[in-house]
Structure formats: structure tokens, C-alpha cells
Design a protein around this motif. Sequence first.
Motif, mmCIF file in Angstrom:
data_model
loop_
_atom_site.group_PDB
_atom_site.id
_atom_site.type_symbol
_atom_site.label_atom_id
_atom_site.label_comp_id
_atom_site.label_asym_id
_atom_site.label_seq_id
_atom_site.Cartn_x
_atom_site.Cartn_y
_atom_site.Cartn_z
ATOM 1 N N UNK A 15 0.827 -1.202 0.000
ATOM 2 C CA UNK A 15 0.000 0.000 0.000
ATOM 3 C C UNK A 15 0.868 1.262 0.000
ATOM 4 N N UNK A 19 1.005 4.142 -2.949
ATOM 5 C CA UNK A 19 0.826 5.588 -2.726
ATOM 6 C C UNK A 19 1.878 6.381 -3.497
ATOM 7 N N UNK A 192 5.881 -8.277 17.697
ATOM 8 C CA UNK A 192 7.304 -8.193 18.004
ATOM 9 C C UNK A 192 7.645 -6.918 18.766
ATOM 10 N N UNK A 194 9.855 -3.808 19.036
ATOM 11 C CA UNK A 194 10.572 -3.096 17.979
ATOM 12 C C UNK A 194 11.835 -2.422 18.516
ATOM 13 N N UNK B 1 1.576 -5.867 22.540
ATOM 14 C CA UNK B 1 2.942 -5.464 22.870
ATOM 15 C C UNK B 1 2.907 -4.431 23.985
#
Lengths: 245, 434
Positions: A15, A19, A192, A194, B1
Motif C-alpha cells: 500500500x 501511494x 514483536x 521493535x 505489545x
Amino acid sequence: MQRVLIIGATSAIAEATARIYAERGSRLHLVARSADRLKTITEDLRIRGAAEIGHGSLDVNDVSAHAAVLDAAWADLGDVDVVLIAHGTLPDQKACEASVETALAEFATNATSTIALLTLISNRMQQARRGSIAVISSVAGDRGRSSNYLYGSAKAAVSAFLSGLRQRMARHGVDVITIKPGFVDTPMTREFKKGALWAKPEAIASGIVKAVDKGRSVAYLPWFWFGIMTIIRSIPEFLFKRLSL
Amino acid sequence: MAAAGRSWGRYPVTTEKVVALSDRHASLPKSDVPVLPLGNARSYGDSCLNDGGVLLAARGLDHFIAFDPASGTLTCEAGVLFSEILDLAVPQGWFLPVTPGTRFVTVGGAIANDVHGKNHHRAGTFGHHVLAFELLRTDGTRLRCTPTENAEWFAATVGGLGLTGVVTWAAIQLRRIAGPWMSAENHRFGNLSEFFELSRASDRDYEYTVSWIDCVASGKALGRGLFSRANHAPASPDSRPAAGNRTLGVPFTPPISLINPLSLRAFNQLYYHRQRKSVVHATTHYQPFFYPLDSIANWNRIYGPRGFLQYQCVVPPEAAETAMAELVSTISAGGAGSFLAVLKQFGDKPSPGMLSFPRPGATLALDFPNGGAPTLALLDRLDAIVDGVGGAVYPAKDARMSGAHFRRYFPQWEAFSRFVDPGISSSFWRRVTE
């Protein structure tokens, strides 16, 4: 004006890439499974500047439906300058170890379906003798690791397939670009934690468009993953098997 | 998270679970603990935090839905940033009707804080330009709200700090412009009464007015500063390239705040004298005019790991001159003042939200490095002055005002609380109501 076909168009990276092409005023044809989601994205891309947008609905694992969806895409766009294949899942490695069915289904989604699509697409592009085929593989395909080797092996299959396809298509004036993103902050990776190595889908998208524009062969995104994977690939197996990665 | 939540002031630090929203048609995730919609986390204090709860990160709701280049009405999802609207609208001759000092806020956040800008005396708040929005409650109810349809919900949600539900999309009315250029003037003024004079003389002919004041200067120079007033330029004066995107950034948080009494005194002195003439005219691009700090990524890091506290208050017109003098001398005496002391006269337009901050009078905004107890004590002294004249403090920038003060600043809070979604809460709301 570029004519761009995107398969797996509702993925975050696809996406964001769409754009960029929309802002350039490109003509787009989007293929994805969810028709509702495609509608939201289509409205948005139109406002962002896309010349015209067609779309098709496809479950990539329904291989018998591929030809008709591609026929429709080619009929809609007339000719295709850029194809981006971006669909994929992040399999649960533990579930794949416990079930043959799950392992093969995930492999089909991430590798077999891509190979099937590429077979049909490359024949069309070979006839046209121009254009670019960009496919999102992954750094995970560079070496299997215990934490996600089902995903890694599927991406390795895609990367090897693309390497061969690139040689074949080079003689026909068609670029084949292997995109190898590292960690990307998308809905696919929402569970996850980050850290500093994580990139935004927008950054990956601009790397994809740049790689296509320049006709690159393999693009690690962001670039530093080339260094990381060179090191990971060079660790001798007797040592590698003791690591937990 | 689970993640350490941080607002723009980097104070306080909280812990919450972050759940991303990406589909405006989907229902909200089920949760046993209170949730809070989050935009781009540019609120300074704890109004966008929810310690121990869930943050519904709405940045993923970032699709445009409809745009009519003839009328300038834009419908988009609530996570769309003002910067994205500008990128779309400016080349087509449209501008945001109201914008705060950063373009990195979401439409949902702008509604939830009923933000204002340098044109408040003309245009009112952002809420005045919201044509409609959809409010999604945690029980799954969807309400279409406009100033006339579900009007009570509209009034509760505009300025409602995200507590009434999740805004999924909104329709706003943009403002016509001829091009991206601003014709601006900067006037140096020597003290507060000169500011009020300049402001009175400018508000009629200039769409945008704002001042920077030197909050270190004292005595006769108390409240000296630079008054900036501007209008959109009639047409592109030439074909200068547009201002570049961000070029600078603060790559990491220094171990201590770089803002201290010494650097502050030097900066204020230099900034006040940055123009030799008392009046300077210039044609500038809208970006440096509206968003000078957006060109320095993560500027909030200069305050070091303890973060900073922003303080913005408004005092009513009849008390404005004396109360402002008292506020500025209290700050100047403390020596703890900020780079960015901003002073502006609000207009008389009644705000559309029950908890909207803007009201007639003068507003002052400052940031203070978080120096612990002395900083909090100074802010309490400022609150005493503001409360004494019937003023108010801006929740979007607050991390410390007392519940008693909040309830006096926002007398409609009790009526508002009937509209709070039982599944939603925030660190701010608990702090000022419990």
C-alpha cells in the motif's frame, strides 16, 4: 505514465508503494483477497493522484484462478510496466513444526503461489520485451534460522527462483528485482518488540520504487541489511548451529 | 505489545499495551482494562497516555475517503496527519482551516483537543471547521455527529480528549489559498503593553498573529519580544522551490537537558536581537512560518531524559495585561523560563466543545525542563495566578494540574463526564477526576 500491477495490494508495504505510484499519477491495478479493504485503499489512492485504478479479488492459493485474474489485469491496464508481488504471511514456526498441513500451507502461500504467478507473468512480460517485475522476498531467505525457517525456506525458494528468472529475462529486456526487507513495522509483525533495526513500510516502499526505477537486481532494504546478512551467511555451520537466532 | 508510553513532553513515562487500528469498519478490540485512542502522540503531558491500560493506535487509519477540489471539503480517516492533508491540498489551492504549531498531528487528535492556531481571532478552533465525524463507542455503537445531528455528542467529542469514543473518520472544510506563500511581518516590541497594543492594531487586518516573548528579561523589558503577523500571499511571488523537508534532527537524548539558565539567557538575548530593524517584512513559505520546529526532528530530546513540561494558560481579557505581567515576572524571577514562550490574543468566538480550551483572552505557552519539585512548584504558582483571574490551563499540554484546578477551569466537566465511554479512560482523566 506508468502502468502498475500490484498483487497482495493490501499489505502495508504494497500500500505504501502504491501511494508513491499514485502520487506520480500512475495507472494502477490492485489484486488482493479482501474486496472491502481494496475499496478503502482504492478511494484513497484515487485522491492521492492515481490516474485510474482497477482491481481484482484473488486468493493466491487458488492457483487455478491466477490466469483469469492476470488476464483481467492486462485487459485493464493495456500493457504493464511494473509488477509488484507483495502478498505473504508470517507463519508461526512452532505451529509449522507440529503440523505437516500447516507447514505446507504456509509454504504454498509464501512460495508456491508466487512461483505460479511469476510463471504466468514472466511469459507475458517476455512477449512485451519490456517492464519490471519486483517481488518481495526477505532477508530471512538468506539463511534458515531455528526461529523461522519455514518462512525462511519459502523466501529462499522465491529468491533462488528470481535469480534464475532474472538471467532468463535479461535477454528479453525485462528487469527482475528481488526485494529483501529486514524487520518492518507492519500488522504482520505486530507481536514483536521493535528496536533500532526496524523500518517503516514507507521507507521500504521508497526503496522498492527506487530499485525498480534504477533496474537493480537485488535490493536489501534498508541497505544495512546487506552487511548484516553477509556476516550471518559467513558464519560457519558448526558455529551457526549453536547460535540462537 | 507492552511499551513504555511517551507523550511529546517525555514526562510522565507510563506502561501500556499498544493495539494498532487499521480498519475503520472493524469493531474495537475487546479489553478488560480501559482503552484510549491515540493519534500521533503529540500531546505534551498525560492526556494521550493510559498507564496500565491499552492505547488504540489510530495512525493506521490513514486513508483519504473523499476530496472535492471545487468546494474544499475533505473526508478522511482520523489517523491522517495534517502534513498529509497539506501535501494533498496545497497544490490544489486549499489549506488547513486551523493548524497548531506542528503538522504532525492527526485529524482525530486535532478534534480530541479542539486545537487552535495563529488565526484563532478569525477562524476559531479546529472544531469550528469539522463538518461531521463518526464516533465509534467500545460497545460497538456508531454515531454520526455533526453540529446539528447528535449535537451533544459532537460537543462532547470536540475537545473531549478521546474519552467519548474513537473518531474513525471526519469531514472538514478547508480554506482557499492562492499558493503556498505567506506575506509576513515581524515587529519587535519592548514590553507587554506594547504587545497588547500591536495585537489590537493587527487582529483586524491580519489573519495570523502570534508573538514570541523573552521570558528571561525583567524590569522595564519585562515581556519584550517579537510580534509576527501574516496573511496568505495573493499569488506565488516567483517560482522559488518549496521549502525542503526536514534537514536536522536530534539523533539521541543527551544525558542532561541542554536547556539551562545560561543557554536560555543567551538564546533569548540573541533571538530578541535577531532582527536589527524593528519591523521586517518577508514573503515566506508556509512551512517555516507555521511549523518552524517541524524542521528539527525529535527536538523534544534536547530536554534530556527527564523530559519537559509545557504550560499553556489563558486569562480573560479584562485581567489579561496584569495577569500576564504577573505570570511573566514570576517565570523571569524563577530563571527557569523557556525558548518558546508564545503569546497570543484569542478571539471571541465561543468554542464548540464542552472541554475546549480556547476562550476570549490572552494565552501564554511555555516549556520548562523537568527540574522536579522546583519546576512543579513554579507551575503551581502560575496556576494560582491563572485561577485567581478565572483563566484556564490547556489539558493537551498538561501533566500536573490539580483536579481542583481542572474542575474550576472546565466547569462543564461534570456534564461532559456523562458522555465518557465506560470502556475508555486516560492517565489525565483519572488524575483530574479521581
